[in-house]
Design an enzyme around this catalytic site. Structure first.
Site, PDB file in Angstrom:
ATOM      1  CB  SER A   1       8.359   6.954  -4.237  1.00 21.72           C
ATOM      2  OG  SER A   1       7.990   7.618  -3.054  1.00 21.72           O
ATOM      3  CG  ASN A   2       9.428   6.254   1.325  1.00 19.62           C
ATOM      4  OD1 ASN A   2      10.483   6.706   1.741  1.00 19.62           O
ATOM      5  ND2 ASN A   2       8.309   6.964   1.276  1.00 19.62           N
TER       6      ASN A   2
ATOM      7  CG  LEU B   1      -2.475   3.553   3.393  1.00 23.94           C
ATOM      8  CD1 LEU B   1      -3.373   4.158   2.322  1.00 23.94           C
ATOM      9  CD2 LEU B   1      -1.981   4.645   4.337  1.00 23.94           C
TER      10      LEU B   1
ATOM     11  CG  ASN C   1       4.976   3.114   9.779  1.00 23.96           C
ATOM     12  OD1 ASN C   1       4.911   2.923   8.563  1.00 23.96           O
ATOM     13  ND2 ASN C   1       4.174   3.972  10.409  1.00 23.96           N
TER      14      ASN C   1
ATOM     15  CG  HIS D   1       3.883   9.431  10.741  1.00 24.38           C
ATOM     16  ND1 HIS D   1       2.613   8.943  10.477  1.00 24.38           N
ATOM     17  CD2 HIS D   1       3.718  10.728  11.079  1.00 24.38           C
ATOM     18  CE1 HIS D   1       1.733   9.910  10.658  1.00 24.38           C
ATOM     19  NE2 HIS D   1       2.366  11.006  11.018  1.00 24.38           N
TER      20      HIS D   1
ATOM     21  CD  GLU E   1       8.314   9.876   3.867  1.00 19.86           C
ATOM     22  OE1 GLU E   1       7.877   8.920   4.507  1.00 19.86           O
ATOM     23  OE2 GLU E   1       7.634  10.493   3.035  1.00 19.86           O
TER      24      GLU E   1
HETATM   25  C1  GRF Z   1       5.125   8.353   2.610  1.00 16.80           C
HETATM   26  O1  GRF Z   1       5.035   9.721   2.817  1.00 16.80           O
HETATM   27  C2  GRF Z   1       5.120   7.614   3.920  1.00 16.80           C
HETATM   28  O2  GRF Z   1       5.715   8.298   4.953  1.00 16.80           O
HETATM   29  C3  GRF Z   1       3.666   7.486   4.212  1.00 16.80           C
HETATM   30  O3  GRF Z   1       3.069   7.251   2.963  1.00 16.80           O
HETATM   31  C4  GRF Z   1       3.871   7.812   1.937  1.00 16.80           C
HETATM   32  C5  GRF Z   1       4.152   6.718   0.971  1.00 16.80           C
HETATM   33  O4  GRF Z   1       4.709   7.191  -0.211  1.00 16.80           O
HETATM   34  N1  GRF Z   1       3.439   6.523   5.244  1.00 16.80           N
HETATM   35  P1  GRF Z   1       5.307   6.165  -1.249  1.00 16.80           P
HETATM   36  O5  GRF Z   1       4.211   5.137  -1.551  1.00 16.80           O
HETATM   37  O6  GRF Z   1       6.504   5.540  -0.637  1.00 16.80           O
HETATM   38  O7  GRF Z   1       5.627   6.954  -2.479  1.00 16.80           O
END
Ligand code: GRF
Length: 206
Positions: free
Chosen positions: A20-21, A91, A108, A110, A180
């Site tokens: 989603s980000n 990850l 990155n 977090h 985010e």
């Molecule tokens: C986010 O909360 C990011 O900060 C973390 O993993 C999550 C990823 O969410 N590292 P998405 O895949 O962007 O929905």
């Protein structure tokens, strides 16, 4: 591209999950004059992020963690002429050769206010569960430079959100994810546009 400035800085997004980000970033830079998302890479073939990229017409592919660590990721980034890398829920450890090659050009996100709730094992819902268990009155998100020590690169930006006593890990996750999406794209834009301007000014002086 030798001898002439590229039209737009080429950003790669590395992600392992839903993305989603990554989607917020792709949407933000669609038709942007100075930045384009040139590739979305994932270490998981089934990652939702690959589908999101395909839907938005952004080049996307999966790679194995083993190939990435053996020089394959750096090679891919070079072949695609990538200038910047944004990690968005990626990850795996980023291989050292990539970290070194993209020093000052890789960030990155977090989902907590580092240095609290960071380090080994602190990813995804683990972070939000730990924040809930600690009874924290606030949480947030941190955008930081990527270095070889996980979650220890200098902070670029932090956004905070207040928590209530009723907020469980899921509620905290939803609040943080919203932050985010709100901040990651424009913070990246500021960084990359600043870098592009410095590069062009440097090129003019020589
Ligand atoms: C986010 O909360 C990011 O900060 C973390 O993993 C999550 C990823 O969410 N590292 P998405 O895949 O962007 O929905």
């Amino acid at each position: 591209m030798q001898g002439e400035a590229k039209q737009r800085a080429r950003l790669a997004i590395l992600a392992s999950g839903s993305g989603s980000n990554a989607e917020a970033i792709m949407r933000h830079f669609a038709d942007h004059p100075h930045v384009e998302v040139a590739w979305v890479g994932s270490n998981r073939k089934q990652a939702g992020v690959l589908e999101r990229a395909q839907r938005l017409g952004v080049a996307a592919s999966a790679f194995s963690g083993k190939d990435a660590a053996g020089g394959g990721l750096l090679e891919e980034l070079r072949e695609r002429e990538i200038d910047w890398v944004a990690l968005a829920g990626y990850l795996l450890m980023v291989p050292a050769d990539v970290v070194q090659a993209f020093e000052g050009r890789m960030v990155n996100i977090h989902p907590a206010l580092l240095p609290d709730f960071g380090g080994p094992g602190m990813y995804g819902m683990n972070v939000h569960r730990a924040v809930a268990a600690a009874g924290s009155e606030r949480s947030g998100m941190t955008i930081h430079w990527v270095t070889e020590a996980y979650d220890e690169g200098a902070v670029v930006f932090q956004g905070e959100v207040e928590l209530t006593a009723d907020d469980d890990a899921e509620a905290i996750a939803a609040k943080v994810l919203q932050l985010e999406h709100q901040y990651y794209p424009p913070v990246l834009e500021g960084l990359i546009v600043g870098w592009t301007e410095r590069r062009l000014n440097g090129a003019k002086k020589t």
